[in-house]
Design a protein around this motif. Structure first.
Motif, PDB file in Angstrom:
ATOM      1  N   HIS A  67     -40.831 -20.530 -70.871  1.00  0.00           N
ATOM      2  CA  HIS A  67     -40.853 -19.160 -70.327  1.00  0.00           C
ATOM      3  C   HIS A  67     -42.191 -18.544 -70.694  1.00  0.00           C
ATOM      4  CE1 HIS A  67     -38.442 -15.190 -69.624  1.00  0.00           C
ATOM      5  NE2 HIS A  67     -39.738 -14.996 -69.406  1.00  0.00           N
ATOM      6  N   HIS A 115     -45.495 -16.610 -68.678  1.00  0.00           N
ATOM      7  CA  HIS A 115     -46.198 -16.097 -67.493  1.00  0.00           C
ATOM      8  C   HIS A 115     -47.684 -16.309 -67.733  1.00  0.00           C
ATOM      9  CE1 HIS A 115     -42.549 -13.926 -66.067  1.00  0.00           C
ATOM     10  NE2 HIS A 115     -42.281 -13.915 -67.363  1.00  0.00           N
ATOM     11  N   PHE A 120     -45.014 -20.045 -65.384  1.00  0.00           N
ATOM     12  CA  PHE A 120     -44.779 -19.129 -64.253  1.00  0.00           C
ATOM     13  C   PHE A 120     -46.108 -18.577 -63.742  1.00  0.00           C
ATOM     14  CE2 PHE A 120     -40.926 -17.642 -66.886  1.00  0.00           C
ATOM     15  CZ  PHE A 120     -40.021 -18.420 -66.196  1.00  0.00           C
ATOM     16  N   HIS A 144     -35.163 -14.645 -63.971  1.00  0.00           N
ATOM     17  CA  HIS A 144     -34.972 -13.693 -65.065  1.00  0.00           C
ATOM     18  C   HIS A 144     -33.671 -12.942 -64.762  1.00  0.00           C
ATOM     19  CE1 HIS A 144     -39.157 -14.462 -65.938  1.00  0.00           C
ATOM     20  NE2 HIS A 144     -39.273 -13.477 -66.805  1.00  0.00           N
ATOM     21  N   HIS A 201     -34.440 -15.262 -70.195  1.00  0.00           N
ATOM     22  CA  HIS A 201     -33.915 -14.215 -71.094  1.00  0.00           C
ATOM     23  C   HIS A 201     -32.403 -14.400 -71.229  1.00  0.00           C
ATOM     24  CE1 HIS A 201     -37.638 -12.101 -71.759  1.00  0.00           C
ATOM     25  NE2 HIS A 201     -37.859 -11.995 -70.467  1.00  0.00           N
ATOM     26  N   ASP A 232     -43.029 -15.770 -73.352  1.00  0.00           N
ATOM     27  CA  ASP A 232     -43.054 -14.778 -72.275  1.00  0.00           C
ATOM     28  C   ASP A 232     -44.484 -14.377 -71.901  1.00  0.00           C
ATOM     29  OD1 ASP A 232     -41.822 -13.297 -70.312  1.00  0.00           O
ATOM     30  OD2 ASP A 232     -40.986 -11.768 -71.636  1.00  0.00           O
TER      31      ASP A 232
HETATM   32 ZN   LIG Z   1     -40.619 -13.441 -68.455  1.00  0.00          ZN
END
Ligand SMILES: [Zn+2]
Ligand SMILES: Nc1ncnc2[nH]cnc12
Length: 336
Positions: free
Chosen positions: A18, A20, A100, A198, A222, A279
């Motif tokens: 996870h 970005h 991502f 998400h 998440h 994240d």
């Molecule tokens: Zn995220």
């Protein structure tokens, strides 16, 4: 001669599931790219920019996250961003990264999709040799944009689908339920892509149900709010459907008041297949192993639990079985 301090133990081998890529834009690189591209940032210095990293909720973070993307313009920019991330990731024990990206955040600014994908792919293709990291690319739809925009993005990405492993869903969650994207997820699955979304970050458990039942996701990103719904926890545990939890993010975005109150131990106790991830590490104070260390210290996790989390990351990854086994053996052989 004073003796040198003992070397820090090598971090546990792990997969980052996870992440970005736009959330790895450190202030230093933001200023370098701004200069390279003649973009003026509304901050006088890196320190001033860093002092803006104080968030009250997801939206307050997203406002800065999207604004800073203005510095990403060329294929080289996307390459350099991904290469800088991979360098940091390796130092944190990351062996495999599923990354991502947000195509609509770039195409809306006039950056062609091919520029984004080619730049990222060049860094990712070199990663096994250059960094010892295998990778996957996950194309996310912005849930606060329309379903039509997601469909158009998917159609524009068709020539590049050989580079993309999965589709995802991110951005402002509340008011944008997964069911809004039923059609584009059906197309993605038909095209042979994996699906993640998400859900249950700021949004209610009902959004996690929709991601499962309507989008047919393979993982939930998440998902911490699933803990409010016993039946949902039972379903996720029975299916061993992975959750990519991001502890430092949860604190910085005030999903959780204090890391010591994080539901991670309760999630593990409930038999959920939980992983720990970063994240948007440039904004939230830490990369993959920083998250492991933070939960270890705040939640008093023992070595066996940390090893379970590392094993879970490979169990939940989109890997072929031989590579998964190779990585799991690396975790088992790791000397802390
Ligand atoms: Zn995220
Ligand atoms: N934590 C997060 N939640 C939703 N969308 C995001 N985009 C980048 N980070 C995100």
């Amino acid at each position: 001669m004073p003796s040198s301090p003992p070397a820090a133990p090598a971090p546990l081998p792990k997969a980052e599931l996870h992440l970005h890529i736009e959330g790895t834009l450190e202030p230093e690189l933001a200023f370098t790219l701004a200069e390279r591209n003649g973009v003026t940032l509304p901050y006088a210095s890196r320190e001033e920019l860093r002092s803006a990293y104080s968030f009250t909720d997801l939206q307050s973070f997203l406002n800065l996250y999207y604004a800073l993307m203005a510095v990403l313009r060329t294929e080289d920019d996307f390459h350099d961003l991904a290469d800088a991330y991979l360098t940091r990731a390796r130092a944190q024990g990351v062996r495999h990264a599923e990354i991502f990206f947000d195509p609509q955040a770039h195409t809306a600014r006039g950056v062609p999709l091919a520029t984004v994908i080619n730049g990222l792919a060049r860094a990712l293709d070199a990663a096994p040799e250059r960094h010892g990291i295998t990778t996957r690319l996950i194309m996310c739809f912005l849930r606060d944009e329309s379903a039509e925009s997601a469909l158009a993005t998917f159609e524009a990405a068709r020539p590049h689908l050989d580079r993309i492993t999965a589709v995802g869903l991110d951005s402002a969650e509340v008011g944008h339920p997964p069911s809004k994207f039923r059609e584009v997820y059906a197309l993605a699955r038909e095209a042979g892509l994996k699906c993640v979304a998400h859900a249950g970050e700021e949004g209610p458990p009902a959004y996690v149900w929709e991601a499962l039942d309507i989008l047919g996701v393979d993982r939930i990103d998440h998902g911490v709010r699933c803990m409010e719904d016993e039946r949902l926890v039972a379903r996720l545990a029975a299916e061993q459907l992975p959750l990519t939890v991001c502890p430092l993010s949860n604190v910085r975005l005030r999903v959780i008041d204090d890391l010591a109150d994080h539901p991670l131990p309760a999630m593990l106790d409930a038999g959920l297949l939980v992983t720990v991830n970063s994240d948007d590490p440039a904004y939230f104070g830490g990369y993959a192993d920083d998250n492991f260390t933070a939960v270890r210290d705040a939640l008093h996790l023992d070595d066996a639990t940390l090893r379970t989390l590392a094993r879970n990351s490979f169990r939940a990854a989109f890997l072929d079985e031989a590579t998964r086994e190779k990585y799991l053996k690396e975790v088992d052989a790791h000397q802390g």
